[in-house]
Design an enzyme around this catalytic site. Structure first.
Site, PDB file in Angstrom:
ATOM      1  N   LYS A 138       2.625 -11.527  -5.679  1.00 36.99           N
ATOM      2  CA  LYS A 138       1.892 -10.248  -5.702  1.00 36.99           C
ATOM      3  C   LYS A 138       2.389  -9.309  -4.608  1.00 36.99           C
ATOM      4  CE  LYS A 138      -2.862  -8.498  -5.635  1.00 36.99           C
ATOM      5  NZ  LYS A 138      -2.932  -7.657  -6.813  1.00 36.99           N
ATOM      6  N   ASP A 140      -7.617  -7.027   5.229  1.00 40.90           N
ATOM      7  CA  ASP A 140      -6.633  -7.976   4.690  1.00 40.90           C
ATOM      8  C   ASP A 140      -6.100  -8.896   5.780  1.00 40.90           C
ATOM      9  OD1 ASP A 140      -7.004  -6.955   2.205  1.00 40.90           O
ATOM     10  OD2 ASP A 140      -5.119  -5.876   2.084  1.00 40.90           O
ATOM     11  N   LYS A 169     -12.073  -8.266  -3.686  1.00 45.59           N
ATOM     12  CA  LYS A 169     -10.605  -8.230  -3.668  1.00 45.59           C
ATOM     13  C   LYS A 169     -10.058  -9.090  -4.818  1.00 45.59           C
ATOM     14  CE  LYS A 169      -9.946  -5.845   0.271  1.00 45.59           C
ATOM     15  NZ  LYS A 169      -8.955  -4.799   0.504  1.00 45.59           N
ATOM     16  N   SER A 201     -14.727   0.141  -1.551  1.00 48.15           N
ATOM     17  CA  SER A 201     -13.267   0.133  -1.468  1.00 48.15           C
ATOM     18  C   SER A 201     -12.755   1.509  -1.083  1.00 48.15           C
ATOM     19  CB  SER A 201     -12.661  -0.271  -2.812  1.00 48.15           C
ATOM     20  OG  SER A 201     -11.258  -0.086  -2.791  1.00 48.15           O
ATOM     21  N   SER A 202     -11.834   1.558  -0.128  1.00 46.79           N
ATOM     22  CA  SER A 202     -11.229   2.839   0.259  1.00 46.79           C
ATOM     23  C   SER A 202     -10.283   3.338  -0.833  1.00 46.79           C
ATOM     24  CB  SER A 202     -10.473   2.691   1.577  1.00 46.79           C
ATOM     25  OG  SER A 202      -9.404   1.778   1.440  1.00 46.79           O
ATOM     26  N   SER A 233     -12.448   0.432   5.591  1.00 45.47           N
ATOM     27  CA  SER A 233     -10.979   0.428   5.656  1.00 45.47           C
ATOM     28  C   SER A 233     -10.389   1.816   5.904  1.00 45.47           C
ATOM     29  CB  SER A 233     -10.387  -0.146   4.358  1.00 45.47           C
ATOM     30  OG  SER A 233     -11.095  -1.260   3.908  1.00 45.47           O
ATOM     31  N   SER A 241       0.834  -1.212   0.000  1.00 43.05           N
ATOM     32  CA  SER A 241       0.000   0.000   0.000  1.00 43.05           C
ATOM     33  C   SER A 241       0.862   1.253   0.000  1.00 43.05           C
ATOM     34  CB  SER A 241      -0.904   0.031   1.232  1.00 43.05           C
ATOM     35  OG  SER A 241      -1.714  -1.105   1.282  1.00 43.05           O
TER      36      SER A 241
END
Length: 427
Positions: free
Chosen positions: A411, A313, A340, A169-170, A197, A23
């Site tokens: 990932k 998550d 996700k 989603s944020s 989130s 992130s």
């Protein structure tokens, strides 16, 4: 398909130096590219998602150099919005942390850019972000299915009053926040629905401040962003360790420690996922906090019933840790698992049943009753890095587990299984 069988692990003990946060890495790369001056990012994550962002920036003319191990990156900032010299298509894999922020940032000025990705990316909704950008003047076309990538972006975002749905989603809000300071006019972003989130928004605001931009946050319900600003390089910036990645090692210690210490995050981390350690503590593990580490020591684990919206998550790791807890564990308010890398609620329920758990899968919750004894199973990973890492914890029982397509951890954590083996003692 490639597979990896993990033999039973008797005990875990040791220290893990965490790779950089996904992130933080992708946000920092984009802000450095938009900023004035040269930025040196250290402890950058080397993973698929970050490579997609780096490749996109290169295609957009951003100049950078990477160290041999790809964890140090020197970026020459563009000093403003990014523009393609001619029509361009950017392939972003399944990287939401690249797709969403770039979809907004590339709407500044005039461009003609197509953003596309893997088949799963074309199933991940982006309509709420597109609606908000259009309110600010952006010209965006859906090339296949309404509300989903691929998108054609032709610039035009100037600011103004925009509404964005915060319930899915944020990353939609993150994308708008990072773009708005560079718009010619002021932007007022109003949040519709309950913002999911929130801690991920704090990461965004923290990074924007580091790059010299302040915004007005009105109780996470409205954000006021002055237009005509510019990002300034902070010089050198250290990317925090990935708190979501820490969750697997901390949970392993709670189940079969010993003590495991993760470094690169600590009590002052900006990532909300450090709160995962509080959940383990509530379940019965012993947690110790430092400025740049968290350690966990085994405890008798008891089931919990908790709202997990703040750590979506890392909450996945609690779902597999629940196999080792006494009683029924319920994780609530996790609808966004469904949008996700895969539909994680469905995937988690399906694979937990394979190892013998009794599972109730609701619209936005999961309830897990562990079996007396875990069963051997081949775990499907759905091309989802977190599924692979979560189910590695099954080996902390006296049962082996086979993880299908283990390389999907690339990932966010390419050498995850090697790191787990390093702190593990065989049964």
């Amino acid at each position: 398909m490639e597979s990896l069988t993990l033999q039973p692990i008797a005990r875990v003990d040791g220290t893990i130096n965490l790779p950089g946060s996904k992130s933080v890495s992708n946000r920092a790369l984009l802000l450095a590219a938009l900023a004035h001056g040269k930025t040196v990012l250290t402890n950058l994550l080397d993973s698929d998602d970050v490579r997609y962002m780096l490749n996109a920036l290169k295609a957009l003319g951003v100049s950078y150099t990477l160290s041999a191990d790809r964890t140090r990156c020197e970026i020459i900032g563009n000093g403003g919005p990014l523009h393609a010299k001619s029509a361009l298509e950017l392939f972003l894999g399944n990287a939401g942390t690249a797709m969403r922020p770039l979809a907004a940032a590339l709407c500044l000025g005039s461009n003609d850019i197509v953003l596309t990705g893997e088949p799963r990316m074309k199933e991940r909704p982006i309509g709420h972000l597109v609606d908000a950008l259009r309110l600010g003047g952006a010209k965006i076309t859906y090339l296949e299915q309404e509300n989903y990538p691929p998108l054609r972006l032709q610039g035009g975002f100037t600011g103004g009053n925009v509404d964005v749905d915060g319930s899915v989603s944020s990353q939609f809000l993150t994308a708008l926040l990072m773009t708005a300071p560079l718009a010619p006019e002021d932007t007022v972003i109003r949040i519709k629905g309950d913002l999911v989130s929130k801690p991920y928004i704090d990461i965004t605001l923290n990074l924007m401040k580091t790059f010299g931009v302040e915004i007005e946050n009105q109780h996470y319900q409205q954000f006021v962003v002055k237009g005509g600003q510019s990002y300034q390089s902070p010089g050198t910036y250290l990317v925090e360790g990935d708190a979501s990645s820490a969750s697997y090692f901390l949970a392993a210690a709670a189940i079969k420690g010993g003590t495991v210490k993760v470094t690169g995050i600590g009590r002052n981390s900006m990532q909300g996922d450090i709160r995962f350690a509080d959940v383990l503590e509530k379940m019965g593990a012993t947690i110790c906090w430092g400025d740049d580490y968290i350690s966990c020591t085994r405890g008798e684990l008891n089931a919990i019933d908790m709202d997990m919206n703040h750590i979506p998550d890392a909450a996945m790791t609690i779902a597999t840790a629940a196999l080792f807890a006494k009683g029924n564990t319920t994780l609530r308010n996790i609808y966004n698992w469904r949008v996700k890398e895969t539909d994680r609620l469905f995937a988690m329920a399906t694979e937990l049943r394979k190892v013998g758990a009794e599972v109730e899968e609701g619209h936005d919750f999961i309830r897990i009753t562990p079996p007396e004894k875990l069963k051997f199973a081949e775990i499907a990973t759905y091309n989802d890095h977190r599924m692979a890492m979560c189910f590695s914890l099954v080996a902390l029982s006296d049962t082996a587990v086979t993880i299908l397509d283990p390389k999907c951890t690339a990932k966010t954590f390419p050498d995850y299984f090697e790191q787990l083996a390093r702190i593990s003692q065989a049964a």
